[in-house]
Enzyme design. Structure first.
Site, short mmCIF file in Angstrom:
data_model
loop_
_atom_site.label_atom_id
_atom_site.label_comp_id
_atom_site.label_asym_id
_atom_site.label_seq_id
_atom_site.Cartn_x
_atom_site.Cartn_y
_atom_site.Cartn_z
N GLY A 1 31.38 -17.67 -3.87
CA GLY A 1 32.50 -17.88 -2.93
C GLY A 1 32.05 -17.89 -1.47
O GLY A 1 31.14 -18.63 -1.08
N LYS B 1 32.60 -11.44 -10.40
CA LYS B 1 33.26 -10.15 -10.16
C LYS B 1 32.93 -9.19 -11.30
O LYS B 1 32.67 -8.01 -11.08
CB LYS B 1 34.78 -10.31 -10.06
CG LYS B 1 35.26 -11.08 -8.84
CD LYS B 1 36.78 -11.13 -8.83
CE LYS B 1 37.35 -11.86 -7.64
NZ LYS B 1 38.81 -11.90 -7.65
N ASP C 1 42.50 -8.45 -6.50
CA ASP C 1 42.69 -9.65 -5.71
C ASP C 1 41.98 -9.44 -4.37
O ASP C 1 42.06 -8.36 -3.78
CB ASP C 1 44.17 -9.92 -5.50
CG ASP C 1 44.39 -11.34 -4.99
OD1 ASP C 1 43.79 -12.26 -5.55
OD2 ASP C 1 45.15 -11.52 -4.01
P1 IMP Z 1 40.41 -14.06 -5.65
O1 IMP Z 1 40.41 -12.58 -5.52
O2 IMP Z 1 39.71 -14.48 -6.90
O3 IMP Z 1 41.79 -14.66 -5.48
O4 IMP Z 1 39.47 -14.59 -4.50
C1 IMP Z 1 39.90 -15.36 -3.42
C2 IMP Z 1 38.76 -16.24 -2.94
O5 IMP Z 1 37.80 -15.43 -2.31
C3 IMP Z 1 38.06 -17.01 -4.05
O6 IMP Z 1 37.72 -18.30 -3.55
C4 IMP Z 1 36.82 -16.21 -4.31
O7 IMP Z 1 35.73 -17.02 -4.71
C5 IMP Z 1 36.55 -15.60 -2.94
N1 IMP Z 1 35.96 -14.27 -3.10
C6 IMP Z 1 36.50 -13.20 -3.71
N2 IMP Z 1 35.66 -12.17 -3.65
C7 IMP Z 1 34.55 -12.61 -3.00
C8 IMP Z 1 33.33 -11.99 -2.66
O8 IMP Z 1 33.04 -10.84 -2.95
N3 IMP Z 1 32.48 -12.77 -1.99
C9 IMP Z 1 32.73 -14.06 -1.63
N4 IMP Z 1 33.84 -14.68 -1.95
C10 IMP Z 1 34.76 -13.96 -2.64
#
Ligand code: IMP
Length: 189
Positions: free
Chosen positions: A149, A12, A69
């Site tokens: 992800g 990110k 998030d």
């Molecule tokens: P968080 O925002 O870090 O809680 O992300 C939630 C989940 O979505 C995590 O498993 C991240 O790896 C995935 N994730 C967040 N942003 C992306 C993205 O841009 N692409 C793919 N997966 C994402």
């Protein structure tokens, strides 16, 4: 202007640093690795807001900062995994999602990726939220080497490519995070 991004996710950080450098001359992102507790609430807006408030109270940082998030919302599964996207990814990963979607065809594979950026200008201000979303389909199989992800199974609508098959620039132009962050950049400028 320097703004601090609180996250433990280096992917990110790279995306947003690239974007700020390309799209905004006056804003620079400083990364602060800090693992704040993420509440498991039903709306990612509430998760982002509460996380920003927590950091504001615990750390009382003197500079403007933001957190973000994100969540993957699969329409045919009533928005699952949504706010639980990180937990579900860690437990079943992309292969698990593909199995859950095995009998879903065409429109049934529709999915929304959403990001909420929560920005605090100072310790005295309540978080300001910026929401970005993007539409796509769950791909039939894992495709692409880039990103992180869920990127290899998120096929961006119309493009026929997953986010993992796009360059970072291409993804930022249309992604949930790119859209939310661009709103923050516009707000600051
Ligand atoms: P968080 O925002 O870090 O809680 O992300 C939630 C989940 O979505 C995590 O498993 C991240 O790896 C995935 N994730 C967040 N942003 C992306 C993205 O841009 N692409 C793919 N997966 C994402």
């Amino acid at each position: 202007m320097e703004i601090i991004f609180f996250t433990t996710n280096k992917n990110k950080v790279k995306e947003l640093k690239d974007m700020a450098a390309a799209e905004s001359k006056n804003i620079r992102i400083e990364h602060l690795e800090y693992d704040y507790p993420e509440l498991q609430l039903e709306e990612i807006e509430a998760v982002a807001k509460e996380s920003a408030k927590y950091i504001n109270e615990k750390i009382a940082i003197k500079k403007p900062f933001f957190i973000e998030d994100s969540g993957l919302f699969i329409h045919a599964l009533n928005g699952f995994p949504g706010p639980f996207s990180a937990y579900v990814f860690n437990k079943i990963g992309n292969e698990g999602i593909l199995k859950l979607m095995a009998d879903k065809k065409g429109e049934e594979r529709k999915v929304t990726f959403k990001t909420v950026v929560a920005f605090c200008e100072s310790v005295k201000t309540a978080p300001h939220l910026f929401v970005g979303s993007t539409e796509g389909k769950i791909a039939g199989e894992v495709r692409g080497e880039g990103g992180f992800g869920y990127d290899p199974i998120f096929e961006f609508e119309g493009a026929g490519k997953t986010f993992a098959e796009m360059s970072s620039e291409e993804k930022n132009a249309v992604s949930h995070r790119g859209r939310a962050f661009r709103k923050l950049l516009n707000y600051i400028s």
